[in-house]
Design an enzyme around this catalytic site. Sequence first.
Site, mmCIF file in Angstrom:
data_model
loop_
_atom_site.group_PDB
_atom_site.id
_atom_site.type_symbol
_atom_site.label_atom_id
_atom_site.label_comp_id
_atom_site.label_asym_id
_atom_site.label_seq_id
_atom_site.Cartn_x
_atom_site.Cartn_y
_atom_site.Cartn_z
ATOM 1 N N GLY A 1 0.818 -1.215 0.000
ATOM 2 C CA GLY A 1 0.000 0.000 0.000
ATOM 3 C C GLY A 1 0.847 1.257 0.000
ATOM 4 C CG ASP A 2 0.275 4.006 2.249
ATOM 5 O OD1 ASP A 2 -0.877 4.326 1.908
ATOM 6 O OD2 ASP A 2 0.567 3.663 3.415
ATOM 7 C CD GLU A 3 1.572 0.112 -3.213
ATOM 8 O OE1 GLU A 3 0.576 0.860 -3.134
ATOM 9 O OE2 GLU A 3 1.557 -1.077 -2.858
ATOM 10 C CE LYS B 1 -3.125 2.122 -3.652
ATOM 11 N NZ LYS B 1 -1.984 2.025 -2.727
ATOM 12 N N GLY C 1 -5.854 5.869 1.727
ATOM 13 C CA GLY C 1 -5.584 7.308 1.752
ATOM 14 C C GLY C 1 -4.739 7.598 0.535
ATOM 15 C CG HIS C 2 -5.660 6.450 -2.875
ATOM 16 N ND1 HIS C 2 -6.375 5.754 -3.821
ATOM 17 C CD2 HIS C 2 -5.188 5.510 -2.012
ATOM 18 C CE1 HIS C 2 -6.337 4.459 -3.533
ATOM 19 N NE2 HIS C 2 -5.636 4.286 -2.437
ATOM 20 N NE ARG D 1 -24.144 -16.441 3.355
ATOM 21 C CZ ARG D 1 -24.193 -17.773 3.436
ATOM 22 N NH1 ARG D 1 -24.742 -18.462 2.476
ATOM 23 N NH2 ARG D 1 -23.698 -18.389 4.471
ATOM 24 C CD GLN E 1 -6.875 -1.205 1.001
ATOM 25 O OE1 GLN E 1 -7.679 -1.787 0.306
ATOM 26 N NE2 GLN E 1 -7.156 -0.020 1.511
ATOM 27 C CE LYS F 1 7.361 8.834 -1.255
ATOM 28 N NZ LYS F 1 6.499 8.737 -0.074
#
Length: 422
Positions: free
Chosen positions: A13-15, A17, A41-42, A144, A224, A331
């Site tokens: 995650g946090d790459e 996106k 969180g984007h 369900r 994610q 990065k």
Amino acid sequence: MKKIDVVLGMQWGDEGKGKVVDVLTPGYEVVARFQGGPNAGHTLIFDGDKYVLHTIPSGIFRDGSTNVIGNGVVIDPVILAGEIAKLETAGVEVRSKLVVSKRAHLILPTHRMLDAASEAAKGASKIGSTLKGIGPTYMDKTGRNGLRVGDIVSPHFMERYGALKHKHEGLLSQYKDFKYDIAEYEAEWMKGIATLRSLRLIESEVEVNAMLDRGVKMLAEGAQGSMLDVDFGTYPFVTSSTTLCAGVCTGLGVAPRRIGEVYGIFKAYCTRVGSGPFPTELFDDDGQKMRDVGAEYGSTTGRPRRCGWLDMVALKYAVMMNGTTKLIMMKGDVLNDFDTIRVCVGYKVGSEELTYFPFETNEDITPVYKEFAGWRTDIGGVRKWEDFPAEFKTYVEYIEQATGVPVSIISVGPDREETVIR
Ligand code: GDP
Ligand code: IMO
Ligand code: MG
């Protein structure tokens, strides 16, 4: 056949996106989220402003775009209403550009409480959840019992809400030490439901396929990362949805043969927030330097992210399962000031060296590293591949050769403009 392109995180995650979707959106008319919820969180940065999105797709800033919250997403109406209000205050038109699947599941206030109670009860073995109620909501979906967006227009909605809440209260009563009071949040939640009712609620699977048939250009935005996938991530330290490309099919209702380009996003190093295995994690000055220079603090929770070297074993595993067609490296600028850059090319377990991602990823793994010379230059201003230092190019070319996938975009800073397209 008209296809849907996909943006996915290849790590934990946090790459980046949010930034990538923002960079790619001029080429797309529709952006769709297909899984996850406000655990995401984007971050998008442009024209000197910074926005963090949790539920709303990152295409929302582009004029004329349509942004779909798909059936695979779980929605907290409080967080969604808050996001809309914040964007509107900033002058961004939201309502005409946002549609929500009637089949998306609702995160109830008591789901959040169950998440918190479960984590507290786990003590030291906690998952490090974002505490947004993601796990309990997906449990009710597969069990369900869940409430869906389409249910909010039913005359029986309050009755059904009450029944599910009551069930949750029974579960919560088993956590003897867990005290909670949802009164205030519940009032906000009901206001959020009113906001949700005012949005365009659709059979998104029908509209998405119809748009694709008409040739509308569409991008699916993952949340994610592959290593947090409920099946193939570092279970149980994962999230509760299918973060892989396969999730696009179930989370939007598109057929596998509709999948087009698969963009796999990775950082030039690696981070993880929350608990769980992280073979290349650094506990030394190098790790701290990555955290400081890369501002590695969670976009959703503010928690410091764990940092380490790029893990090719995990990256190749992610590429394999997603059918990644193009890689996007983020990065690289964070590594400007390193003499030596290391990449994990294998896992040593006892006398054996594994080159694949194993079932068991515990502390018995010793990463096997390949070393690269650092570029020791600020690459933040580079806008053309030719202008990168030789050492940087060597690093990127190694990743391409090892994965068999081209690195087609390179990000050298958080701003929309700080991007090199090859
Ligand atoms: P997401 O969840 O995948 O969208 O990623 P996040 O927004 O949680 O975290 C990525 C962070 O890195 C954000 O703060 C971005 O502004 C920042 N970022 C993205 N790309 C780059 C880059 O190439 N260089 C630097 N220094 N920061 C970046
Ligand atoms: P984006 O979309 C990084 C992590 C949490 C925890 C585990 C389970 O911004 O990349 P959950 O709340 O889903 O039950 O938490 O997954 N996690 C993320 N880590 N980026 C995210 O989203 C994440 N969403 C969940 O830290 O370890
Ligand atoms: Mg994030």
